[in-house]
Design a protein around this motif. Sequence first.
Motif, PDB file in Angstrom:
ATOM      1  N   ALA A   1      40.181  39.878  34.394  1.00  0.00           N
ATOM      2  CA  ALA A   1      39.685  38.492  34.339  1.00  0.00           C
ATOM      3  C   ALA A   1      38.495  38.366  35.294  1.00  0.00           C
ATOM      4  CB  ALA A   1      40.797  37.534  34.720  1.00  0.00           C
ATOM      5  N   TRP A   2      37.309  38.602  34.775  1.00  0.00           N
ATOM      6  CA  TRP A   2      36.099  38.614  35.603  1.00  0.00           C
ATOM      7  C   TRP A   2      35.714  37.220  36.090  1.00  0.00           C
ATOM      8  CZ3 TRP A   2      34.865  43.231  37.228  1.00  0.00           C
ATOM      9  CH2 TRP A   2      35.182  44.342  36.442  1.00  0.00           C
ATOM     10  N   LEU A   3      36.153  36.175  35.385  1.00  0.00           N
ATOM     11  CA  LEU A   3      35.758  34.813  35.736  1.00  0.00           C
ATOM     12  C   LEU A   3      36.834  34.046  36.493  1.00  0.00           C
ATOM     13  CD1 LEU A   3      33.957  33.890  32.404  1.00  0.00           C
ATOM     14  CD2 LEU A   3      32.955  34.738  34.526  1.00  0.00           C
ATOM     15  N   ALA A   4      37.922  34.709  36.852  1.00  0.00           N
ATOM     16  CA  ALA A   4      38.998  34.078  37.617  1.00  0.00           C
ATOM     17  C   ALA A   4      39.278  34.916  38.855  1.00  0.00           C
ATOM     18  CB  ALA A   4      40.253  33.959  36.754  1.00  0.00           C
ATOM     19  N   ALA A   5      39.740  34.249  39.900  1.00  0.00           N
ATOM     20  CA  ALA A   5      40.032  34.962  41.142  1.00  0.00           C
ATOM     21  C   ALA A   5      41.055  36.056  40.868  1.00  0.00           C
ATOM     22  CB  ALA A   5      40.561  33.986  42.186  1.00  0.00           C
ATOM     23  N   PRO A   6      40.904  37.210  41.436  1.00  0.00           N
ATOM     24  CA  PRO A   6      39.935  37.704  42.416  1.00  0.00           C
ATOM     25  C   PRO A   6      38.667  38.311  41.803  1.00  0.00           C
ATOM     26  CG  PRO A   6      41.667  39.310  42.191  1.00  0.00           C
ATOM     27  CD  PRO A   6      42.010  38.169  41.267  1.00  0.00           C
ATOM     28  N   TYR A   7      38.324  37.923  40.570  1.00  0.00           N
ATOM     29  CA  TYR A   7      37.046  38.298  39.938  1.00  0.00           C
ATOM     30  C   TYR A   7      36.852  39.801  39.776  1.00  0.00           C
ATOM     31  CZ  TYR A   7      36.308  33.486  41.306  1.00  0.00           C
ATOM     32  OH  TYR A   7      36.461  32.137  41.487  1.00  0.00           O
ATOM     33  N   GLY A   8      37.919  40.519  39.567  1.00  0.00           N
ATOM     34  CA  GLY A   8      37.825  41.963  39.357  1.00  0.00           C
ATOM     35  C   GLY A   8      37.533  42.751  40.616  1.00  0.00           C
ATOM     36  N   LEU A   9      37.659  42.115  41.770  1.00  0.00           N
ATOM     37  CA  LEU A   9      37.344  42.791  43.026  1.00  0.00           C
ATOM     38  C   LEU A   9      38.246  43.998  43.301  1.00  0.00           C
ATOM     39  CD1 LEU A   9      35.294  42.657  45.250  1.00  0.00           C
ATOM     40  CD2 LEU A   9      36.800  41.122  46.501  1.00  0.00           C
ATOM     41  N   PRO A  10      39.570  43.914  43.079  1.00  0.00           N
ATOM     42  CA  PRO A  10      40.386  45.117  43.321  1.00  0.00           C
ATOM     43  C   PRO A  10      39.971  46.287  42.431  1.00  0.00           C
ATOM     44  CG  PRO A  10      41.801  43.208  42.924  1.00  0.00           C
ATOM     45  CD  PRO A  10      40.401  42.783  42.689  1.00  0.00           C
TER      46      PRO A  10
END
Length: 108
Positions: free
Chosen positions: A61-70
Amino acid sequence: MSFEEAVTIALCALATILTRAVPFLVFSGRKPTPPYVRYLGDALPAAIFAMLVVYCLKDVAWLAAPYGLPELLGMAATAALHLWLRQFLLSIAGGTGFYMLLVQFVFK
């Protein structure tokens, strides 16, 4: 163990052995390996890794937290380990472990 289970295990073992042995039987050392087989040996590893990256990132989910950070940090760790150590298995294991730590303890 039932008869069906024993047959299933035997067939799986036979299929595994055949897939390992057939290339050595077909492409013996007496004649050179065909160019298309050498091409596949060169091209497929990179293509498989690219396919795995796409598959692993398809549901992020690139548009929801955590935005693909992990996922991005895990990929960066894998790439950094590989550039440093040049060992595929260590790079993959280290990046995967780092990603699992992130999703279990940092990005809950």
